[in-house]
Each structure stands twice: as structure tokens, then as C-alpha cells.
Design a protein around this motif. Structure first.
Motif, PDB file in Angstrom:
ATOM      1  N   SER A  80       0.719  -1.294   0.296  1.00 36.12           N
ATOM      2  CA  SER A  80       0.275  -0.406   0.122  1.00 36.12           C
ATOM      3  C   SER A  80       0.690   1.146   0.177  1.00 36.12           C
ATOM      4  O   SER A  80       2.192   1.668   0.335  1.00 36.12           O
ATOM      5  N   HIS A  81       0.061   2.475  -0.530  1.00 38.01           N
ATOM      6  CA  HIS A  81       0.872   3.829  -0.244  1.00 38.01           C
ATOM      7  C   HIS A  81       1.580   3.726   0.917  1.00 38.01           C
ATOM      8  O   HIS A  81       2.730   4.747   1.320  1.00 38.01           O
ATOM      9  N   ALA A  82       1.265   3.648   2.252  1.00 38.07           N
ATOM     10  CA  ALA A  82       1.278   3.880   3.300  1.00 38.07           C
ATOM     11  C   ALA A  82       2.543   2.677   3.600  1.00 38.07           C
ATOM     12  O   ALA A  82       3.162   3.407   4.869  1.00 38.07           O
ATOM     13  N   GLU A  83       2.911   1.891   3.139  1.00 45.12           N
ATOM     14  CA  GLU A  83       4.175   1.355   3.181  1.00 45.12           C
ATOM     15  C   GLU A  83       5.284   1.501   2.336  1.00 45.12           C
ATOM     16  O   GLU A  83       6.039   0.689   2.860  1.00 45.12           O
ATOM     17  N   ARG A  84       5.295   2.756   1.463  1.00 43.86           N
ATOM     18  CA  ARG A  84       6.021   3.067   0.735  1.00 43.86           C
ATOM     19  C   ARG A  84       6.542   4.773   1.432  1.00 43.86           C
ATOM     20  O   ARG A  84       6.823   5.374   0.873  1.00 43.86           O
ATOM     21  N   ASP A  85       7.616   4.089   2.191  1.00 42.90           N
ATOM     22  CA  ASP A  85       8.253   4.811   3.561  1.00 42.90           C
ATOM     23  C   ASP A  85       9.438   5.311   2.436  1.00 42.90           C
ATOM     24  O   ASP A  85       9.425   7.285   2.654  1.00 42.90           O
ATOM     25  N   ARG A  86      10.063   4.613   1.983  1.00 43.57           N
ATOM     26  CA  ARG A  86      10.963   5.197   1.502  1.00 43.57           C
ATOM     27  C   ARG A  86      11.056   4.372  -0.600  1.00 43.57           C
ATOM     28  O   ARG A  86      10.022   3.270  -0.123  1.00 43.57           O
ATOM     29  N   SER A  87      11.442   4.687  -1.130  1.00 43.52           N
ATOM     30  CA  SER A  87      10.776   4.054  -2.334  1.00 43.52           C
ATOM     31  C   SER A  87      12.151   4.332  -3.751  1.00 43.52           C
ATOM     32  O   SER A  87      12.748   5.010  -3.746  1.00 43.52           O
ATOM     33  N   SER A  88      11.976   4.149  -4.559  1.00 46.60           N
ATOM     34  CA  SER A  88      12.663   3.777  -6.111  1.00 46.60           C
ATOM     35  C   SER A  88      13.446   5.419  -6.477  1.00 46.60           C
ATOM     36  O   SER A  88      14.590   5.544  -5.983  1.00 46.60           O
ATOM     37  N   TYR A  89      11.997   6.206  -5.889  1.00 48.70           N
ATOM     38  CA  TYR A  89      12.327   7.568  -5.467  1.00 48.70           C
ATOM     39  C   TYR A  89      13.846   8.549  -4.950  1.00 48.70           C
ATOM     40  O   TYR A  89      15.229   9.170  -5.471  1.00 48.70           O
ATOM     41  N   ASP A  90      14.058   8.045  -3.248  1.00 50.10           N
ATOM     42  CA  ASP A  90      14.871   8.015  -2.987  1.00 50.10           C
ATOM     43  C   ASP A  90      16.235   7.447  -2.665  1.00 50.10           C
ATOM     44  O   ASP A  90      17.322   7.684  -2.279  1.00 50.10           O
ATOM     45  N   LEU A  91      15.931   6.537  -3.658  1.00 47.63           N
ATOM     46  CA  LEU A  91      17.269   5.596  -4.567  1.00 47.63           C
ATOM     47  C   LEU A  91      18.118   6.544  -5.378  1.00 47.63           C
ATOM     48  O   LEU A  91      19.332   6.626  -5.033  1.00 47.63           O
ATOM     49  N   LEU A  92      17.253   6.990  -6.372  1.00 45.20           N
ATOM     50  CA  LEU A  92      17.907   7.985  -7.111  1.00 45.20           C
ATOM     51  C   LEU A  92      18.056   9.525  -7.163  1.00 45.20           C
ATOM     52  O   LEU A  92      19.320  10.053  -7.102  1.00 45.20           O
ATOM     53  N   THR A  93      17.432  10.235  -5.702  1.00 41.75           N
ATOM     54  CA  THR A  93      18.274  11.069  -5.082  1.00 41.75           C
ATOM     55  C   THR A  93      18.618  10.773  -4.455  1.00 41.75           C
ATOM     56  O   THR A  93      19.392  12.076  -3.551  1.00 41.75           O
ATOM     57  N   ARG A  94      19.546   9.944  -4.047  1.00 37.52           N
ATOM     58  CA  ARG A  94      20.773   9.519  -3.082  1.00 37.52           C
ATOM     59  C   ARG A  94      20.014  10.240  -1.538  1.00 37.52           C
ATOM     60  O   ARG A  94      21.030  10.450  -0.728  1.00 37.52           O
ATOM     61  N   GLU A  95      18.609   9.721  -0.872  1.00 38.32           N
ATOM     62  CA  GLU A  95      18.191  10.261  -0.090  1.00 38.32           C
ATOM     63  C   GLU A  95      18.515   9.188   1.079  1.00 38.32           C
ATOM     64  O   GLU A  95      17.923   8.470   2.450  1.00 38.32           O
ATOM     65  N   CYS A  96      18.577   7.825   0.694  1.00 41.67           N
ATOM     66  CA  CYS A  96      17.971   6.632   1.158  1.00 41.67           C
ATOM     67  C   CYS A  96      19.879   5.375   0.535  1.00 41.67           C
ATOM     68  O   CYS A  96      18.948   5.616  -0.967  1.00 41.67           O
ATOM     69  N   ALA A  97      20.187   4.308   1.173  1.00 40.96           N
ATOM     70  CA  ALA A  97      20.325   2.813   1.080  1.00 40.96           C
ATOM     71  C   ALA A  97      19.176   1.551  -0.054  1.00 40.96           C
ATOM     72  O   ALA A  97      18.420   2.039   0.356  1.00 40.96           O
ATOM     73  N   LEU A  98      19.975   0.889  -0.794  1.00 37.47           N
ATOM     74  CA  LEU A  98      19.368   0.592  -0.939  1.00 37.47           C
ATOM     75  C   LEU A  98      18.617  -1.089  -0.095  1.00 37.47           C
ATOM     76  O   LEU A  98      17.131  -0.549  -0.054  1.00 37.47           O
ATOM     77  N   GLY A  99      18.887  -1.145   0.964  1.00 41.47           N
ATOM     78  CA  GLY A  99      18.299  -1.984   2.086  1.00 41.47           C
ATOM     79  C   GLY A  99      17.100  -1.152   3.034  1.00 41.47           C
ATOM     80  O   GLY A  99      16.196  -1.337   3.283  1.00 41.47           O
ATOM     81  N   GLU A 100      17.457   0.209   3.308  1.00 44.57           N
ATOM     82  CA  GLU A 100      16.574   1.101   3.310  1.00 44.57           C
ATOM     83  C   GLU A 100      15.090   0.969   2.417  1.00 44.57           C
ATOM     84  O   GLU A 100      13.605   1.428   3.134  1.00 44.57           O
ATOM     85  N   ALA A 101      15.346   0.887   0.966  1.00 42.25           N
ATOM     86  CA  ALA A 101      14.045   1.040  -0.292  1.00 42.25           C
ATOM     87  C   ALA A 101      13.382  -0.083   0.044  1.00 42.25           C
ATOM     88  O   ALA A 101      12.012   0.119  -0.718  1.00 42.25           O
ATOM     89  N   VAL A 102      13.773  -1.303   0.236  1.00 40.71           N
ATOM     90  CA  VAL A 102      13.308  -2.604   0.553  1.00 40.71           C
ATOM     91  C   VAL A 102      12.122  -3.290   0.962  1.00 40.71           C
ATOM     92  O   VAL A 102      12.598  -3.043   2.337  1.00 40.71           O
ATOM     93  N   VAL A 103      11.068  -3.527   0.611  1.00 41.36           N
ATOM     94  CA  VAL A 103       9.955  -3.442   1.423  1.00 41.36           C
ATOM     95  C   VAL A 103       9.587  -5.217   1.251  1.00 41.36           C
ATOM     96  O   VAL A 103       9.728  -5.716  -0.177  1.00 41.36           O
ATOM     97  N   ALA A 104       9.491  -5.995   1.896  1.00 42.56           N
ATOM     98  CA  ALA A 104       8.937  -7.880   1.402  1.00 42.56           C
ATOM     99  C   ALA A 104       8.041  -7.895   1.346  1.00 42.56           C
ATOM    100  O   ALA A 104       6.813  -7.021   1.438  1.00 42.56           O
TER     101      ALA A 104
END
Length: 258
Positions: free
Chosen positions: A51-75
Motif C-alpha cells: 500500500s501507499h502507507a507502506e512506501r516510506d522509502r521508494s525508488s525515488y529516494d534511491l535515485l536522489t540518494r536519500e537512502c540506501a538500497l536496504g532501507e527502501a526494500v519491502v518484503a
């Protein structure tokens, strides 16, 4: 980690459905699989029940270097299948990165840290802009879903030109893993004609399996699960299982030995 971009600049050709179900099939064979949703519409994320509520981090944050890959991953609900979700913020990333250094290599740099997974599928947006270029620069190969319709070859030629440009400028090792014919209607002579034309043009690059038009494939995303789980016996699911077998046979040996 093997990286596969699922790309076609035409919309509505089955990129997301193909990405979700192939990722599910790969995970079912024991592959530790990562699916990256790189489409601002976020359909792959929705189709996997994130859901949108579960998307605290996203591919946007990866491309803008606001988080690392592991932080954006959702099971996801699928064992061994992880997701980097997408949000609408992606729609503005091209403008935000216009003056940035190495903006075409952002995703490539991120995936260099992806040792947790055996294979990564990247669901591209229906365009040939910066998001798709990032995917092509980061990928080892490209899988092209191609709708069995009259304008299919025209759109394919544009994508092939883009792949050649990326290969020449950024990623000389980029290859075409295969072309998958989607939304095939056996009752329609046009589908068969397009399939024949594509095979005559591209030969063995085209997968033998064709993905039929199937209502269960369309219904599955609304339930937040892949069609392979929603109804694994429907013609669409059976076709994706067959396509996954072909895909695995084309992958380098280490990926199928995991």
C-alpha cells in the motif's frame, strides 16, 4: 546479482504484469529476487499488495540518494521476493536530476550494493526518459514485452535504437534477453500476423511462449497478489510459468544454481 530491465516505451503492453509474474516465478525456483518499481504510477507495488502507507522509502529516494538500497526494500507476500516500491515523486525526478553529475548511473551505483539477491527485475515506465535510461545503464540485459498489435514493430524499433545508444555511450555489455509477445488473441488473425512478423524480424530473440489475453491476469492486481498466486491454473499464469522456464534457460549458470 543479475539485473534485467523490463522495458518498452509503449504503455499498456504488459510490462508490469510480466515483471510481477516473472519475479514470482523466479522466487518460486529458489532465487532471491528483487523487483524495482521504477514507474511513477507504482502499479507493480500495488500489484504486489504494498500500500501507499507502506512506501516510506521508494525508488525515488534511491535515485536522489536519500537512502540506501536496504532501507527502501519491502518484503512481499511472496517468499524470497522483495520490492523497492515507487511513488508519484518519481514523475519529477528527471527535472530534479537534470544538472546532477552521473545522473544516468544513479541506479547502477545503488545496485552495486545488492549482494543479498540473485536476480533483480526493473519495471520501467512507459517512456524512454531518464528513468528508463537509468534502468538500461544498470541492467545486464533487457526483456521486452511486446503487444501483438499492428504498431508493435514500430515502437520496438525506437526502443532498439535507445538500447544501441545506451550500449554505445554507457553500457557496452547490455544485451537483449528476449522479446515476449503479450496480449495474444488466438481468435484474431492480426495477432498471428504480428507474431510472424516479429519472429521473421528478430528470430530466436523472441520467446516461444506467448502470453494470452486473460481476464485473470487483469483481476489479480486488484487483489494485491501476482496472477501465479491468484489463479495458478489460468491460461495467463500457465503462460508466465512457461515463459519463466525459457527465461531461466537464457540466464547465466550461477543464477539458476542458487
Amino acid at each position: 546479482m543479475i539485473r534485467i530491465a523490463v522495458a518498452n516505451q509503449k504503455g499498456g503492453v504488459g510490462k508490469t504484469t510480466t515483471s510481477i509474474n516473472l519475479a514470482t516465478a523466479l522466487a518460486a525456483t529458489g532465487q532471491r529476487t528483487l523487483l524495482i518499481d521504477l514507474d511513477p504510477q507504482g502499479n507493480a507495488s500495488t500489484g504486489l499488495g504494498v500500500s501507499h502507507a507502506e512506501r516510506d522509502r521508494s525508488s525515488y529516494d534511491l535515485l536522489t540518494r536519500e537512502c540506501a538500497l536496504g532501507e527502501a526494500v519491502v518484503a512481499t507476500r511472496v517468499p524470497r521476493l522483495d520490492l523497492v516500491p515507487a511513488t508519484v515523486d518519481l514523475s519529477g525526478v528527471e527535472i530534479e536530476l537534470v544538472g546532477s553529475e552521473a545522473r544516468t548511473h544513479r541506479l547502477d551505483h545503488v545496485l552495486a550494493t545488492g549482494d543479498r539477491w540473485d536476480v533483480c527485475l526493473i519495471d520501467c515506465p512507459p517512456s524512454l526518459g531518464l528513468l528508463t535510461v537509468n534502468a538500461l545503464v544498470a541492467a545486464d540485459s533487457v526483456l521486452v514485452p511486446l503487444q501483438a498489435e499492428f504498431f508493435a514493430l514500430e515502437g520496438l524499433s525506437q526502443l532498439l535504437q535507445t538500447i544501441e545508444r545506451v550500449r554505445a555511450r554507457f553500457n557496452p555489455d547490455l544485451s537483449i534477453l528476449g522479446v515476449a509477445l503479450t496480449m495474444y488473441d488466438r481468435r484474431n488473425n492480426l495477432s498471428a500476423q504480428v507474431a510472424d512478423d516479429v519472429r521473421a524480424c528478430l528470430g530466436n530473440v523472441v520467446f516461444d511462449t506467448v502470453i494470452p489475453r486473460n481476464v485473470r491476469l487483469s483481476e489479480a492486481p486488484s487483489h494485491g497478489v501476482p496472477a501465479l498466486i491468484y489463479d495458478h491454473r489460468c491460461p495467463g499464469s500457465e503462460a508466465y510459468i512457461s515463459l519463466a522456464r525459457e527465461l531461466i534457460a537464457r540466464l547465466p549458470a550461477p543464477a539458476v544454481a542458487a
